[in-house]
Enzyme design. Structure first.
Site, PDB file in Angstrom:
ATOM      1  CD  GLU A   1      -2.484  -1.339   2.682  1.00 48.14           C
ATOM      2  OE1 GLU A   1      -3.395  -2.171   2.826  1.00 48.14           O
ATOM      3  OE2 GLU A   1      -2.080  -0.619   3.628  1.00 48.14           O
TER       4      GLU A   1
ATOM      5  CD  GLU B   1      -5.960  -6.837  -2.156  1.00 52.00           C
ATOM      6  OE1 GLU B   1      -5.589  -6.838  -3.350  1.00 52.00           O
ATOM      7  OE2 GLU B   1      -5.170  -6.789  -1.194  1.00 52.00           O
TER       8      GLU B   1
END
EC number: 3.2.1.2
Length: 534
Positions: A255, A437
């Site tokens: 991320e 996700e």
């Protein structure tokens, strides 16, 4: 795990579709599960799913050309011909393959029969594709320019043969860092992120070294781009047909964020504090010093905030974030937070530029993850998102990169839904596609068995173009979880009709499809591990 996956696929495969080699899959007892839900599949048992086969169609927008059993062929054909707006709003559903799908030396596939059976089950269920995590450590174990792709190519071929799409995640974080990179970190620990107490973040390279030759004479950026280019060259024959999407890692857990959570925590979603700033390695401090001097405030660049927060602190107990009177609202606070967020954006921009160069002109969609953070604004600030999602979405859009909101729960609370709405608004403003996700086995944590996950994904306010459900494994196909996932898919496809019902009958009109118990799925004397090599 292998036995459970194979038995589940056998239960989901009509008898007349099984080849002779599949006889073993059907040879074990099955246990009927009560309360499992009806699949939304278009005459799956009789003729298979109707899918758009053109790679250009998949790239232009998400297409799920599925026809429900309740609707006639003529109506379905009319919708495919004239329902473009509806198709463009559909959500492509992916399921993450196991993290260890490829063995550690990169030359073979772990439990290939189980993977093949799982792919077949997902195809019958109507899932669009799977996500394959690719470890840099597995692919490039040495610092020289040699890469091992054999195992990953085998998985890609299996996905192609199953008729599914493939999203490849190129991991360069955490345990995906090669040993030769770890050796460089041992020699110079400052290449790793460091907190105020001097704790190093293993597996997290500092953004400040992106362009410095600290990895055996190479910069991390050069090493990332070589990894990306090797992938693009090796999988040229899969790109645009089987491989439709490529995700690149931008930071911890893939991320775009700093590792602001406590050491030992696996992510930013499992603790109550606001986190710490990660700017105390010598390279980050040098960049802060130069920025302060160029801003005419040299004293502001001597270190990070003297009253910066601790990992487990609340905003009220932090001198920096306290309201009122916290220094984050001062001129110095704005200077520091803007610089800190700018360093994060700069890193993302550099890595996405490298990915764009490596994949430029290839018929695949580029994507990367942003965290779906919980908590007040200070949590955003310590993670590096002080400016919100607008600057992030603008940077992603410049590189034609989709934004994947990571860590979505099956039944998000109001704050999480509001955060998703803010991410989508930023993407809409700057022209970036939003994907999402899940947190691991999100539906399994929904104790009531609710289909809320599918419902919110279908809501126009937050609906992404693509959703990846994490992650396949023995628990994923267990009787405790599989029916919940089936219900999730049902709700995603037709949220207005999400309710309990039976699974569809098999093609030959026999018994309805069932999922066996773990005990029934385990054949006597089965080998615990199998590899397929090329």
């Amino acid at each position: 795990m292998e036995a459970a996956l194979m038995q589940t696929a056998a239960a989901a495969t009509p008898a007349r579709w099984r080849c002779v080699g599949d006889a073993a899959l059907a040879g074990h007892g099955q246990q009927r599960l009560a309360g499992v839900v009806r699949l939304v599949v278009a005459r799956r048992a009789a003729s298979g799913a109707v899918r758009a086969s053109s790679s250009s169609s998949r790239l232009l927008g998400p297409v799920r050309a599925l026809v429900s059993e309740e609707r006639g062929e003529d109506a379905a054909a009319g919708e495919r011909a004239g329902g473009e707006e509806e198709e463009e709003g559909a959500v492509r559903l992916f399921v993450g393959l196991p993290a260890d799908a490829v063995v550690s030396d990169g030359r073979g596939v772990s439990r290939p029969r189980a993977v093949s059976a799982a792919l077949r089950a997902l195809k019958l269920l109507g899932v669009d594709g799977v996500e394959l995590p690719v470890s840099w450590a597995v692919v490039q174990p040495g610092s020289r320019g040699w890469f091992e792709w054999a195992g990953y190519r085998t998985v890609a071929a299996m996905v192609r043969d199953a008729g599914l799409d493939l999203r490849v995640s190129l991991r360069t974080d955490g345990d995906a860092l090669p040993e030769w990179v770890a050796d460089a970190a041992d020699a110079d620990p400052d290449v790793l992120f460091t907190d105020r107490s001097g704790h190093r973040r293993v597996g997290c390279l500092s953004f400040a070294i992106d362009e410095l030759p600290v990895l055996v004479g190479k910069s991390p950026l050069q090493a990332y781009e070589a990894f990306f280019r090797s992938f693009a060259d090796e999988f040229e024959d899969f790109l645009g047909s089987t491989i439709t999407d490529v995700t690149v890692s931008l930071g911890p857990n893939g991320e775009l964020q700093y590792p602001s959570y406590p050491p030992g925590n696996q992510g930013s979603h499992g603790y109550a504090g606001i986190g710490e700033f990660q700017c105390y390695d010598k390279y980050m401090l040098a960049r802060l010093k130069r920025h302060a001097e160029s801003s005419g405030q040299p004293l502001w660049g001597l270190s990070g905030p003297h009253d910066g927060p601790r990992y487990d602190e609340s905003p009220e107990s932090s001198g920096f974030f306290r309201e009122p009177g916290g220094s984050w609202k001062s001129a110095y606070g704005e200077f520091f937070l803007s610089w800190y967020a700018g360093e994060l954006l700069g890193h993302g921009d550099r890595v996405l530029a490298a990915a764009s160069r490596a994949l430029g002109g290839k018929p695949v969609a580029l994507s990367a993850k942003v965290p779906l953070l919980r908590g007040p604004s200070p949590v955003d600030a310590t993670a590096g998102l002080h400016g919100g999602y607008g600057p992030v979405a603008e940077m992603f859009a410049r590189h034609g990169c989709a934004v994947i909101a990571s860590g979505v729960e099956a039944q998000p609370d109001a704050a999480a839904v509001e955060r998703l709405a803010r991410i989508k608004a930023a993407c809409a403003e700057h022209g970036a596609c939003l994907a999402a996700e899940s947190a691991p086995l999100a539906a399994a944590r929904d104790g009531a068995g609710s289909a809320a996950g599918g419902v919110w994904l279908s809501a126009g306010r937050t609906r992404p173009c693509q959703f990846t459900y994490q992650r396949m494994g023995a628990e994923f196909f267990s009787p405790a979880h599989w029916p919940l996932f089936v219900r999730f898919v049902r709700a995603l496809e037709c949220p207005e009709e999400a309710h309990e019902d039976d699974l569809p009958a098999s093609a030959d009109g026999g018994e309805r499809l069932t999922v066996p118990s773990a005990a029934a799925a385990a054949p006597q004397g089965e080998a615990t591990r199998e590899e397929q090599t090329v």
